[in-house]
Design a protein around this motif. Sequence first.
Motif, PDB file in Angstrom:
ATOM      1  N   ALA A  43     -79.576  -1.789  50.747  1.00 19.92           N
ATOM      2  CA  ALA A  43     -79.409  -0.349  50.543  1.00 19.92           C
ATOM      3  C   ALA A  43     -80.752   0.323  50.291  1.00 19.92           C
ATOM      4  CB  ALA A  43     -78.462  -0.098  49.372  1.00 19.92           C
ATOM      5  N   LEU A  44     -81.609  -0.304  49.472  1.00 23.99           N
ATOM      6  CA  LEU A  44     -82.912   0.285  49.204  1.00 23.99           C
ATOM      7  C   LEU A  44     -83.815   0.208  50.435  1.00 23.99           C
ATOM      8  CD1 LEU A  44     -84.805   1.707  47.347  1.00 23.99           C
ATOM      9  CD2 LEU A  44     -85.344  -0.470  46.224  1.00 23.99           C
ATOM     10  N   THR A  45     -83.737  -0.897  51.164  1.00 27.33           N
ATOM     11  CA  THR A  45     -84.510  -1.023  52.401  1.00 27.33           C
ATOM     12  C   THR A  45     -84.131   0.069  53.391  1.00 27.33           C
ATOM     13  OG1 THR A  45     -84.801  -3.416  52.147  1.00 27.33           O
ATOM     14  CG2 THR A  45     -85.024  -2.519  54.361  1.00 27.33           C
ATOM     15  N   ASP A  46     -82.832   0.322  53.518  1.00 21.01           N
ATOM     16  CA  ASP A  46     -82.363   1.372  54.432  1.00 21.01           C
ATOM     17  C   ASP A  46     -82.897   2.736  54.008  1.00 21.01           C
ATOM     18  OD1 ASP A  46     -81.016  -0.541  55.869  1.00 21.01           O
ATOM     19  OD2 ASP A  46     -79.049  -0.088  55.021  1.00 21.01           O
ATOM     20  N   TRP A  47     -82.928   2.976  52.700  1.00 17.92           N
ATOM     21  CA  TRP A  47     -83.415   4.252  52.184  1.00 17.92           C
ATOM     22  C   TRP A  47     -84.913   4.409  52.480  1.00 17.92           C
ATOM     23  CZ3 TRP A  47     -86.778   5.664  48.058  1.00 17.92           C
ATOM     24  CH2 TRP A  47     -86.720   7.005  47.692  1.00 17.92           C
ATOM     25  N   LEU A  48     -85.626   3.287  52.527  1.00 15.50           N
ATOM     26  CA  LEU A  48     -87.066   3.307  52.770  1.00 15.50           C
ATOM     27  C   LEU A  48     -87.436   3.336  54.252  1.00 15.50           C
ATOM     28  CD1 LEU A  48     -88.143   0.645  50.129  1.00 15.50           C
ATOM     29  CD2 LEU A  48     -88.693   3.077  50.056  1.00 15.50           C
ATOM     30  N   THR A  49     -86.469   3.196  55.110  1.00 13.45           N
ATOM     31  CA  THR A  49     -86.738   3.115  56.552  1.00 13.45           C
ATOM     32  C   THR A  49     -87.626   4.270  57.005  1.00 13.45           C
ATOM     33  OG1 THR A  49     -84.659   1.985  56.983  1.00 13.45           O
ATOM     34  CG2 THR A  49     -85.701   3.100  58.840  1.00 13.45           C
ATOM     35  N   GLY A  50     -88.694   3.907  57.684  1.00 17.95           N
ATOM     36  CA  GLY A  50     -89.640   4.898  58.166  1.00 17.95           C
ATOM     37  C   GLY A  50     -90.769   5.179  57.203  1.00 17.95           C
ATOM     38  N   ARG A  51     -90.639   4.698  55.952  1.00 20.30           N
ATOM     39  CA  ARG A  51     -91.682   4.937  54.950  1.00 20.30           C
ATOM     40  C   ARG A  51     -92.351   3.649  54.492  1.00 20.30           C
ATOM     41  NH1 ARG A  51     -88.131   8.537  50.944  1.00 20.30           N
ATOM     42  NH2 ARG A  51     -86.518   7.176  51.814  1.00 20.30           N
ATOM     43  N   ALA A  52     -91.613   2.554  54.500  1.00 18.82           N
ATOM     44  CA  ALA A  52     -92.161   1.259  54.095  1.00 18.82           C
ATOM     45  C   ALA A  52     -91.257   0.174  54.643  1.00 18.82           C
ATOM     46  CB  ALA A  52     -92.257   1.159  52.577  1.00 18.82           C
ATOM     47  N   ALA A  53     -91.826  -1.019  54.787  1.00 20.14           N
ATOM     48  CA  ALA A  53     -91.041  -2.158  55.278  1.00 20.14           C
ATOM     49  C   ALA A  53     -91.323  -3.376  54.408  1.00 20.14           C
ATOM     50  CB  ALA A  53     -91.395  -2.457  56.735  1.00 20.14           C
ATOM     51  N   PRO A  54     -90.905  -3.321  53.140  1.00 20.39           N
ATOM     52  CA  PRO A  54     -91.175  -4.437  52.245  1.00 20.39           C
ATOM     53  C   PRO A  54     -90.310  -5.648  52.573  1.00 20.39           C
ATOM     54  CG  PRO A  54     -89.807  -2.806  51.146  1.00 20.39           C
ATOM     55  CD  PRO A  54     -90.209  -2.210  52.459  1.00 20.39           C
ATOM     56  N   ALA A  55     -90.813  -6.827  52.216  1.00 17.65           N
ATOM     57  CA  ALA A  55     -90.021  -8.044  52.369  1.00 17.65           C
ATOM     58  C   ALA A  55     -88.965  -8.093  51.276  1.00 17.65           C
ATOM     59  CB  ALA A  55     -90.929  -9.262  52.288  1.00 17.65           C
ATOM     60  N   GLU A  56     -87.861  -8.793  51.528  1.00 21.32           N
ATOM     61  CA  GLU A  56     -86.771  -8.898  50.563  1.00 21.32           C
ATOM     62  C   GLU A  56     -86.715 -10.303  49.982  1.00 21.32           C
ATOM     63  OE1 GLU A  56     -82.984  -7.538  51.928  1.00 21.32           O
ATOM     64  OE2 GLU A  56     -83.829  -5.879  53.080  1.00 21.32           O
TER      65      GLU A  56
END
Length: 381
Positions: A43-56
């Motif tokens: 959910a947080l990765t989706d919210w960050l889409t286009g701004r950051a691509a952190p590893a999980e």
Amino acid sequence: MSPIKVAIVGCGSIGRTHAAVVLEQPELELTALVDPIPEARTALTDWLTGRAAPAEFGSIGEALAAADLFVLATPSGLHISGALEVLAAGKHVVIEKPLDVDLHRAQEIEAAAVAAAENGQLATVISQHRFDPASQAVADAVAGQKFGRITSAIASIAWWRAQSYYDSGDWRGTWAMDGGGALMNQGVHTVDLLLWYLGKPVQITAHTGLLAHQDIEVEDTAAAVISFESGALAVLHATTAAYPGLSASIQVMGSHGSARIDTDRLVYFHAAAEQSEDARMGVQGGWDQSADVIAGYADEPLVVADPTVYPLGHSRQYRDIIAALAAGTQPGVTVSDAVRALACVRAVYLSATLGQSVLFDDVLAGKYDDVEVLVAGSPVR
């Protein structure tokens, strides 16, 4: 300097707040999201889409190689275990408030933070309201004795939380994970400011109650009187039962001046070199200098892409953290500061349980470790 790699530990709502702040800082790079719940990370990765691509990652241990600064945005009862793991690995740590739910675990991380500082590691706790211009104006006035002798203070947080807030997570409203109610979670920032201004508490007398909510272990209302080493007296109040929600405020009063902060704004300030005979019976609301004073604390330009996600105080505190990392110095808020605030909250709960005043030093020393606190007449841990 290369950007500092940052990991957010805990991908809930406060994790999103920290992620947003990190993205605003050019000196920081969000490289990792850590949460044992895959859906939360996604959910947080989706919210960050286009701004950051952190590893999980599912745990701190798995993410240690991916970041240098770890931000703990987990439930309060998990703060200390996570912080100890981060410091043991030689990394820096930022801990969301409160420091923890257990005072002695907090003292354990305090010792670890002091040792880590000798190795150049940073450990701090979020207390963003210390960085509000209004808070700093009052702190400077107190430190410069512009108010004369500080005689008293009133600190109040009068908010509302619906029952659905407590029902939204099994850990909410529990001693094990929340560590307390209105005072611990909503009021701890105000407690921190009170101690910042007035110094070390001596004696605490308090009452707590669960008055507008159900099926939780902790209080929704607390009131206390606190004496300080300086002789100053303070009234402390916190509630999540003030429908529909009022404000957080702190008023500091002295022999040559007074100030009031309401909702992070300086709404009254007066400091006098000497008392005026014209005010021998008081001039209520008169001689307000707040507009002139706050003008001297203008913010540095802060670029905030989405101010609805987090208040500017978080960004200001991150600027302090970044400056401390660059200079190799300690941040403006230390773990020891957070331990004192936690001990004060614990003292309120103990006094309410025992029906008597308690000494702050006794609480720090563990005199009441075996006491089971009471809220609304029901025994809880």
